[in-house]
Design a protein around this motif. Sequence first.
Motif, PDB file in Angstrom:
ATOM      1  N   GLY A  53       0.859  -1.184   0.000  1.00 16.01           N
ATOM      2  CA  GLY A  53       0.000   0.000   0.000  1.00 16.01           C
ATOM      3  C   GLY A  53       0.894   1.232   0.000  1.00 16.01           C
ATOM      4  O   GLY A  53       0.710   2.165   0.770  1.00 16.01           O
ATOM      5  N   CYS A  54       1.867   1.217  -0.920  1.00 18.09           N
ATOM      6  CA  CYS A  54       2.959   2.207  -0.895  1.00 18.09           C
ATOM      7  C   CYS A  54       2.505   3.605  -1.301  1.00 18.09           C
ATOM      8  O   CYS A  54       3.206   4.580  -1.045  1.00 18.09           O
ATOM      9  CB  CYS A  54       4.104   1.755  -1.788  1.00 18.09           C
ATOM     10  SG  CYS A  54       3.621   1.490  -3.517  1.00 18.09           S
ATOM     11  N   GLY A  55       1.324   3.710  -1.947  1.00 12.25           N
ATOM     12  CA  GLY A  55       0.900   5.027  -2.419  1.00 12.25           C
ATOM     13  C   GLY A  55       1.922   5.581  -3.401  1.00 12.25           C
ATOM     14  O   GLY A  55       2.506   4.829  -4.195  1.00 12.25           O
ATOM     15  N   PHE A 117      -0.552   3.196   6.947  1.00 14.85           N
ATOM     16  CA  PHE A 117      -1.937   3.607   6.710  1.00 14.85           C
ATOM     17  C   PHE A 117      -2.560   2.868   5.523  1.00 14.85           C
ATOM     18  O   PHE A 117      -3.324   3.451   4.754  1.00 14.85           O
ATOM     19  CB  PHE A 117      -2.021   5.135   6.507  1.00 14.85           C
ATOM     20  CG  PHE A 117      -1.825   5.891   7.794  1.00 14.85           C
ATOM     21  CD1 PHE A 117      -2.911   6.272   8.570  1.00 14.85           C
ATOM     22  CD2 PHE A 117      -0.546   6.195   8.248  1.00 14.85           C
ATOM     23  CE1 PHE A 117      -2.736   6.936   9.772  1.00 14.85           C
ATOM     24  CE2 PHE A 117      -0.357   6.860   9.452  1.00 14.85           C
ATOM     25  CZ  PHE A 117      -1.455   7.235  10.210  1.00 14.85           C
ATOM     26  N   SER A 118      -2.227   1.606   5.382  1.00 15.69           N
ATOM     27  CA  SER A 118      -2.734   0.862   4.227  1.00 15.69           C
ATOM     28  C   SER A 118      -3.550  -0.371   4.615  1.00 15.69           C
ATOM     29  O   SER A 118      -4.617  -0.608   4.036  1.00 15.69           O
ATOM     30  CB  SER A 118      -1.567   0.456   3.310  1.00 15.69           C
ATOM     31  OG  SER A 118      -0.593  -0.280   4.021  1.00 15.69           O
ATOM     32  N   GLY A 146       3.959  -0.187  10.717  1.00 16.78           N
ATOM     33  CA  GLY A 146       2.775   0.349  10.044  1.00 16.78           C
ATOM     34  C   GLY A 146       1.675   0.722  11.021  1.00 16.78           C
ATOM     35  O   GLY A 146       1.923   0.908  12.212  1.00 16.78           O
ATOM     36  N   HIS A 147       0.474   0.810  10.464  1.00 13.44           N
ATOM     37  CA  HIS A 147      -0.652   1.376  11.220  1.00 13.44           C
ATOM     38  C   HIS A 147      -1.905   0.519  11.068  1.00 13.44           C
ATOM     39  O   HIS A 147      -2.096  -0.143  10.045  1.00 13.44           O
ATOM     40  CB  HIS A 147      -0.953   2.788  10.700  1.00 13.44           C
ATOM     41  CG  HIS A 147       0.252   3.658  10.671  1.00 13.44           C
ATOM     42  ND1 HIS A 147       1.107   3.694   9.583  1.00 13.44           N
ATOM     43  CD2 HIS A 147       0.777   4.475  11.606  1.00 13.44           C
ATOM     44  CE1 HIS A 147       2.114   4.508   9.856  1.00 13.44           C
ATOM     45  NE2 HIS A 147       1.942   4.995  11.069  1.00 13.44           N
ATOM     46  N   PHE A 148      -2.742   0.597  12.098  1.00 13.28           N
ATOM     47  CA  PHE A 148      -4.052  -0.059  12.079  1.00 13.28           C
ATOM     48  C   PHE A 148      -5.062   0.970  12.577  1.00 13.28           C
ATOM     49  O   PHE A 148      -4.718   1.830  13.392  1.00 13.28           O
ATOM     50  CB  PHE A 148      -4.058  -1.275  13.026  1.00 13.28           C
ATOM     51  CG  PHE A 148      -3.050  -2.329  12.636  1.00 13.28           C
ATOM     52  CD1 PHE A 148      -3.401  -3.378  11.809  1.00 13.28           C
ATOM     53  CD2 PHE A 148      -1.727  -2.253  13.089  1.00 13.28           C
ATOM     54  CE1 PHE A 148      -2.466  -4.343  11.437  1.00 13.28           C
ATOM     55  CE2 PHE A 148      -0.786  -3.199  12.720  1.00 13.28           C
ATOM     56  CZ  PHE A 148      -1.158  -4.252  11.891  1.00 13.28           C
ATOM     57  N   PHE A 149      -6.296   0.867  12.101  1.00 11.59           N
ATOM     58  CA  PHE A 149      -7.349   1.742  12.607  1.00 11.59           C
ATOM     59  C   PHE A 149      -8.067   1.028  13.754  1.00 11.59           C
ATOM     60  O   PHE A 149      -8.353  -0.171  13.665  1.00 11.59           O
ATOM     61  CB  PHE A 149      -8.368   2.090  11.521  1.00 11.59           C
ATOM     62  CG  PHE A 149      -7.831   2.967  10.409  1.00 11.59           C
ATOM     63  CD1 PHE A 149      -6.672   3.717  10.561  1.00 11.59           C
ATOM     64  CD2 PHE A 149      -8.514   3.049   9.202  1.00 11.59           C
ATOM     65  CE1 PHE A 149      -6.183   4.527   9.535  1.00 11.59           C
ATOM     66  CE2 PHE A 149      -8.046   3.856   8.169  1.00 11.59           C
ATOM     67  CZ  PHE A 149      -6.881   4.599   8.339  1.00 11.59           C
ATOM     68  N   ILE A 201      -5.991   5.439  15.884  1.00 12.70           N
ATOM     69  CA  ILE A 201      -4.923   4.794  15.113  1.00 12.70           C
ATOM     70  C   ILE A 201      -3.940   4.106  16.051  1.00 12.70           C
ATOM     71  O   ILE A 201      -3.615   4.641  17.127  1.00 12.70           O
ATOM     72  CB  ILE A 201      -4.107   5.857  14.328  1.00 12.70           C
ATOM     73  CG1 ILE A 201      -5.024   6.768  13.513  1.00 12.70           C
ATOM     74  CG2 ILE A 201      -3.091   5.214  13.403  1.00 12.70           C
ATOM     75  CD1 ILE A 201      -4.309   8.034  13.072  1.00 12.70           C
ATOM     76  N   PHE A 202      -3.448   2.966  15.639  1.00 16.37           N
ATOM     77  CA  PHE A 202      -2.338   2.313  16.334  1.00 16.37           C
ATOM     78  C   PHE A 202      -1.094   2.401  15.450  1.00 16.37           C
ATOM     79  O   PHE A 202      -1.165   2.095  14.262  1.00 16.37           O
ATOM     80  CB  PHE A 202      -2.663   0.839  16.602  1.00 16.37           C
ATOM     81  CG  PHE A 202      -3.814   0.637  17.544  1.00 16.37           C
ATOM     82  CD1 PHE A 202      -3.633   0.728  18.917  1.00 16.37           C
ATOM     83  CD2 PHE A 202      -5.088   0.366  17.053  1.00 16.37           C
ATOM     84  CE1 PHE A 202      -4.699   0.527  19.796  1.00 16.37           C
ATOM     85  CE2 PHE A 202      -6.151   0.172  17.930  1.00 16.37           C
ATOM     86  CZ  PHE A 202      -5.959   0.253  19.295  1.00 16.37           C
ATOM     87  N   HIS A 203       0.013   2.810  16.042  1.00 15.50           N
ATOM     88  CA  HIS A 203       1.306   2.891  15.341  1.00 15.50           C
ATOM     89  C   HIS A 203       2.157   1.740  15.887  1.00 15.50           C
ATOM     90  O   HIS A 203       2.398   1.685  17.101  1.00 15.50           O
ATOM     91  CB  HIS A 203       2.020   4.211  15.655  1.00 15.50           C
ATOM     92  CG  HIS A 203       1.192   5.434  15.353  1.00 15.50           C
ATOM     93  ND1 HIS A 203       1.492   6.287  14.324  1.00 15.50           N
ATOM     94  CD2 HIS A 203       0.087   5.941  15.955  1.00 15.50           C
ATOM     95  CE1 HIS A 203       0.601   7.275  14.297  1.00 15.50           C
ATOM     96  NE2 HIS A 203      -0.261   7.083  15.276  1.00 15.50           N
ATOM     97  N   ILE A 204       2.616   0.891  15.006  1.00 16.73           N
ATOM     98  CA  ILE A 204       3.271  -0.341  15.470  1.00 16.73           C
ATOM     99  C   ILE A 204       4.618  -0.565  14.773  1.00 16.73           C
ATOM    100  O   ILE A 204       4.735  -0.381  13.549  1.00 16.73           O
ATOM    101  CB  ILE A 204       2.384  -1.576  15.151  1.00 16.73           C
ATOM    102  CG1 ILE A 204       0.980  -1.428  15.742  1.00 16.73           C
ATOM    103  CG2 ILE A 204       3.057  -2.869  15.602  1.00 16.73           C
ATOM    104  CD1 ILE A 204       0.886  -1.513  17.248  1.00 16.73           C
TER     105      ILE A 204
END
Length: 212
Positions: A53-55, A117-118, A146-149, A201-204
């Motif tokens: 999900g590199c954008g 954010f993907s 990465g991130h999770f909502f 958001i979770f930053h991991i």
Amino acid sequence: MKQEEKSPVLHRDWAAYYQAVAGRAPRPTLLAALTKFEIEESLTSHPFAIDIGCGDGRDTVELLRRGWRVLGIDGEAEAINRLRNRLDVDLKLLETRIQRFEFVTLPESVDLVNASFSLPFCPPANFSQLWQKIGNCLREGGRFCGHFFGDRDSWSIQTSLTFLTRQQLTALFQNDWEIEVFEEEEHLGITPLGEDRYWHIFHIVARLRVDS
Ligand SMILES: C[S@@+](CC[C@H](N)C(=O)[O-])C[C@H]1O[C@@H](n2cnc3c(N)ncnc32)[C@H](O)[C@@H]1O
């Protein structure tokens, strides 16, 4: 009621998103993971990362700049075109694929999977298989960042995206991982496209255990 609240499917204008975030700095989760590798001194001369999900390549270009080989994957052709046409991209070290999370295939022995954010945009029905593929593609001692909502995010009414409770997220990393960064962020704000949103958001950053 806003238009997006009526629909179970969140429609994003990704081209407008890439335009809005163009030129932004790499994500702190990626920088934290890279620092962990530097401290360990455990990498080969051209380590290998997947940016899923590199954008348009906000994180990919930082990895390339540091000499990493990168496989950039995104479901949107526009993202990959933009990434490949950036002036700051080193195409010698970059491979790209236009592929959706639902059908993605990942190579083996990867040092780092970056997912900024993907992953929340993966449909819930496909999420656990995607997460398994990410764990399987990493070498022992490899990292995920990465991130999770979270479940209190205002977009969580959208049934096409994946939202996790803190407990569900912890369970994802329970057996095979050492969590190195775990930050939970929750507040009112706006998206890069100017929409009101309650962010959860979770930053991991996490390392795959050597004996997993
Ligand atoms: C919020 S953007 C993040 C982009 C980049 N990682 C960053 O940090 O700026 C999410 C990205 O995920 C991609 N995406 C969304 N749903 C997808 C899917 N089902 N399969 C593959 N990519 C998807 C979008 O095209 C978009 O580029």
